[in-house]
Scaffold this active site. Structure first.
Site, PDB file in Angstrom:
ATOM      1  N   GLU A 136     -15.309 -34.826  -7.834  1.00  0.00           N
ATOM      2  CA  GLU A 136     -14.098 -35.546  -7.421  1.00  0.00           C
ATOM      3  C   GLU A 136     -14.351 -37.049  -7.329  1.00  0.00           C
ATOM      4  OE1 GLU A 136     -11.108 -34.504  -7.055  1.00  0.00           O
ATOM      5  OE2 GLU A 136     -11.267 -32.329  -6.905  1.00  0.00           O
ATOM      6  N   ASP A 276     -11.645 -26.205 -16.271  1.00  0.00           N
ATOM      7  CA  ASP A 276     -10.760 -26.959 -17.165  1.00  0.00           C
ATOM      8  C   ASP A 276     -11.370 -28.210 -17.810  1.00  0.00           C
ATOM      9  OD1 ASP A 276     -10.809 -28.088 -14.632  1.00  0.00           O
ATOM     10  OD2 ASP A 276      -8.645 -28.169 -14.369  1.00  0.00           O
ATOM     11  N   GLU A 369       1.368 -23.394  -8.022  1.00  0.00           N
ATOM     12  CA  GLU A 369      -0.073 -23.463  -8.261  1.00  0.00           C
ATOM     13  C   GLU A 369      -0.593 -22.231  -9.001  1.00  0.00           C
ATOM     14  OE1 GLU A 369      -1.750 -26.043  -7.826  1.00  0.00           O
ATOM     15  OE2 GLU A 369      -3.856 -25.511  -7.655  1.00  0.00           O
ATOM     16  N   GLU A 390      -0.334 -32.293 -14.780  1.00  0.00           N
ATOM     17  CA  GLU A 390      -0.721 -31.690 -16.070  1.00  0.00           C
ATOM     18  C   GLU A 390       0.435 -31.459 -17.046  1.00  0.00           C
ATOM     19  OE1 GLU A 390      -2.083 -30.875 -13.174  1.00  0.00           O
ATOM     20  OE2 GLU A 390      -4.160 -31.457 -13.530  1.00  0.00           O
ATOM     21  N   THR A 473     -10.090 -37.156 -17.170  1.00  0.00           N
ATOM     22  CA  THR A 473      -9.318 -36.061 -16.578  1.00  0.00           C
ATOM     23  C   THR A 473      -8.519 -36.534 -15.369  1.00  0.00           C
ATOM     24  OG1 THR A 473      -9.425 -33.730 -15.971  1.00  0.00           O
ATOM     25  CG2 THR A 473     -11.105 -35.174 -15.009  1.00  0.00           C
TER      26      THR A 473
END
Ligand SMILES: *[C@@H]1O[C@H](CO)[C@@H](O)[C@H](O)[C@H]1NC(C)=O
Ligand SMILES: *[C@@H]1O[C@H](CO)[C@@H](O)[C@H](O)[C@H]1NC(C)=O
Ligand SMILES: *[C@@H]1O[C@H](CO)[C@@H](O)[C@H](O)[C@H]1NC(C)=O
Ligand SMILES: *[C@@H]1O[C@H](CO)[C@@H](O)[C@H](O)[C@H]1NC(C)=O
Ligand SMILES: *[C@@H]1O[C@H](CO)[C@@H](O)[C@H](O)[C@H]1NC(C)=O
Ligand SMILES: *[C@@H]1O[C@H](CO)[C@@H](O)[C@H](O)[C@H]1NC(C)=O
Length: 578
Positions: A136, A276, A369, A390, A473
């Site tokens: 993160e 991902d 989610e 996304e 990302t």
């Protein structure tokens, strides 16, 4: 055996450059242009509503709590589901400001960008006693700083000249050095958690995720390129190679593993949470650094995903050892996948999946989610929508690749939902439960770094016109520069363009789809909707699409229009103004 409806299409290389050349549309109808301008301004208002409320009520803390108009120092909470080992004496790192830097540049707000740089260079320190998640912190903080540093030093952005002396790079390097301590393991796989001040804590968990150790290469690679210190890239690359070596015979990976033993903990995986960005970074690292190694890994990994996870337009999870389906769930994070497929050139598959995600968005108003595909119901506890980007991201990529105005309508619908359901006086609030639209007191920093940015770029791509970017990302742009390329990306360049255009061979599907669905190819005789090489296509003179004059550019395969040489010396379909 899973159905094999949409295979990889021929023309991968063309579409890769079609996208990253960021071609501007030439036949914009006025109505469409006016609509896009209107929507762009709506997104600009959204960004500033979120940003100004953060600056007023939360800065320099990490994130805004929009309902109570206060703050949360959440950097230590990211990825920390059980909220363990929270710091006692930590007052935030201006996370949302760092995440907003590249968006401010894209929105053209130079004064605010400068002001932020000055504040950060004088006040930000990473010498804090806080345990953070490496993944993160890498995508949000290191990525935010590295990207903003590049934008600040871009000679076209004359604004920061004079005040800018690499302050952001100095901060990024300081952070990168702290990251290096996480990699000191027998496998080279990094610990998921480090204390910024003290390094890896005693008795720290050795469990990490595939994305946790497989998606550091863009930010750490860029940091090495910028500083000349190879250690960051080397550490990220070593971890990535190790991770890849742990794949199963089916070329599948699990979701979690142990950084000391290198053993898998969770064998089931998919394309969503925990995995991902591993796929995303293989492809994007290939574009950014031009190393065949990344492409080779990506190609094998992508084929395995299409083979074992895909069911029609959906992607379920499967056991890496057997390839057997485990969980039939749609997660909101998976909605990035169509965007990645656009980069690969697999537009038809991207379009199909994207439409399904948008259906779900329309049905609930936002994306839940987690949705149980087999039982056709929401997951009992994961009914939230934390303002995730996304779907907007995939919509942008598909619009860039196709210019189909339908994607503008999708973007409009996303903008309207966000304003209708999530806008409050103090910012934008996450949705706690999509069935009741009850809100939660949290405005995540990625709403400013990604959601607003992708929507803005969907309606106005001026930022993309004379420079090619890879977006991390977390939505932070990194320019594609030939000096960062070890080698030019050859996998996309057919060795013989003439043979590609030759009638007989034009019906040949790509090597990728041949490997994936041999039966389909044989049985259709090559005329069942493969992506044919366009008859008008003339490749650019140079395979890297660089040019000196217009004569070096060819004819665009999709629009059959002459490509021209941009000021940045790239061939593309540039918008002719005046
Ligand atoms: C955080 O803020 C509190 C209250 O203002 C202060 O007492 C403390 O010293 C600060 N901690 C750090 C690490 O700056
Ligand atoms: C830049 O951002 C600041 C803070 O939100 C705002 O006051 C200012 O009007 C913005 N400038 C431009 C040119 O948008
Ligand atoms: C650094 O923070 C202090 C305290 O908030 C502030 O007074 C100062 O103006 C900041 N520096 C810059 C360059 O903004
Ligand atoms: C680490 O684990 C050992 C053994 O369980 C324990 O004795 C020690 O107190 C732990 N250290 C910390 C800092 O928690
Ligand atoms: C996307 O799918 C829709 C519906 O099937 C179709 O009409 C459209 O042409 C497709 N677009 C592309 C670029 O494949
Ligand atoms: C390219 O392929 C065409 C058709 O197969 C062939 O005629 C031509 O000689 C080839 N050119 C080169 C340079 O290999």
């Amino acid at each position: 055996m899973l159905p094999c409806q949409s295979t990889l299409r021929f023309g991968t290389w063309v579409l890769l450059f079609f996208l990253i050349s960021n071609l501007a549309m030439s036949e914009v109808d006025l109505h469409g242009a006016a609509k896009k301008r209107y929507l762009r301004e709506k997104v600009r208002k959204m960004f500033y509503h979120a940003y100004d409320n953060y600056m007023t009520h939360a800065f320099p803390h990490d994130e805004l709590k929009p309902l109570t108009k206060t703050y949360t120092d959440s950097l230590s909470e990211l990825g920390n589901l059980k909220l363990e080992h929270l710091p006692h004496n930590y007052n935030g790192s201006a996370l949302t400001l760092i995440e907003s830097l590249s968006s401010l540049v894209i929105l053209g707000n130079n004064t605010e960008f400068e002001r932020a740089i000055l504040w950060l260079s004088e006040n930000l320190t990473f010498d804090v006693d806080a345990r953070i998640n490496l993944f993160e912190c890498n995508i949000r903080v290191l990525g935010g700083l590295v990207s903003a540093h590049i934008l600040a030093t871009d000679s076209r952005n004359r604004f920061v000249q004079g005040i800018y002396q690499d302050q952001l790079l100095i901060l990024a390097e300081d952070l990168g050095k702290r990251f290096l301590r996480a990699f000191n393991t027998p496998t080279g796989l990094p610990y998921a958690w480090i204390n910024l001040k003290y390094g890896v804590m005693e008795n720290e968990t050795t469990e990490t995720s595939t994305s946790g150790c497989g998606s550091l290469i863009l930010e750490m690679g860029a940091l090495s390129q910028l500083t000349g210190d190879p250690r960051y890239e080397a550490a990220a690359l070593r971890a990535l190679r190790k991770l890849w070596s742990l794949r199963s015979a089916l070329n599948l990976l699990g979701t979690t593993l142990d950084v000391v033993t290198g053993e898998w903990i969770e064998y089931s995986s998919g394309i969503g949470a925990g995995v991902d960005s591993f796929y995303e970074y293989l492809m994007k690292a290939y574009i950014l650094f031009g190393r065949e190694e990344f492409w080779d890994m990506f190609q094998s990994a992508y084929l395995a995903v299409q083979k074992y996870f895909r069911h029609g337009p959906w992607y379920h999870e499967a056991d890496m050892r057997t390839g057997k389906a485990t969980y039939w769930q749609l997660t909101s994070l998976q909605a990035f996948w169509p965007g990645l497929q656009v980069l690969v050139g697999d537009i038809a598959a991207a379009n199909t999946s994207h439409r399904e995600f948008f259906h779900v968005w329309k049905r609930f108003g936002v994306l839940p989610e987690r949705y149980l595909l087999d039982r056709e119901m929401l997951h009992p506890t994961e009914k939230y929508y934390p303002l995730r980007p996304e779907l907007a991201e995939s919509t942008l990529y598909l619009y860039q690749a196709t210019k189909d105005p339908w994607y503008i309508e999708v973007g409009e619908s996303i903008v309207n939902s966000l304003n209708f359901y999530t806008k409050v006086e103090g910012g934008f609030a996450s949705v706690k439960d999509v069935t009741t639209m009850q809100l939660e007191d949290h405005q995540h920093s990625f709403f400013l770094a990604e959601t607003c940015k992708y929507l803005y770029l969907l309606f106005d791509d001026a930022f993309l016109v004379d420079q090619n970017y890879v977006f991390t990302t977390e939505g932070h742009p990194l320019p594609v520069k030939s000096v960062w390329h070890e080698r030019l990306p050859e996998a996309y360049i057919p060795t013989n363009w003439t043979s590609v255009k030759n009638g007989k061979q034009s019906q040949r599907a790509s090597a990728l789809s041949l490997q994936l669905c041999p039966a389909t190819i044989a049985s259709t005789g090559g005329n069942a909707g493969y992506w044919f090489e366009s008859a008008c296509h003339v490749p650019d003179a140079r395979t890297d699409h660089r040019c000196i004059a217009d004569e070096d550019c060819g004819i665009d395969s999709t629009t059959c229009r002459q490509r021209t040489c941009s000021m940045a010396s790239y061939c593309g379909l540039w918008l002719l103004i005046g």
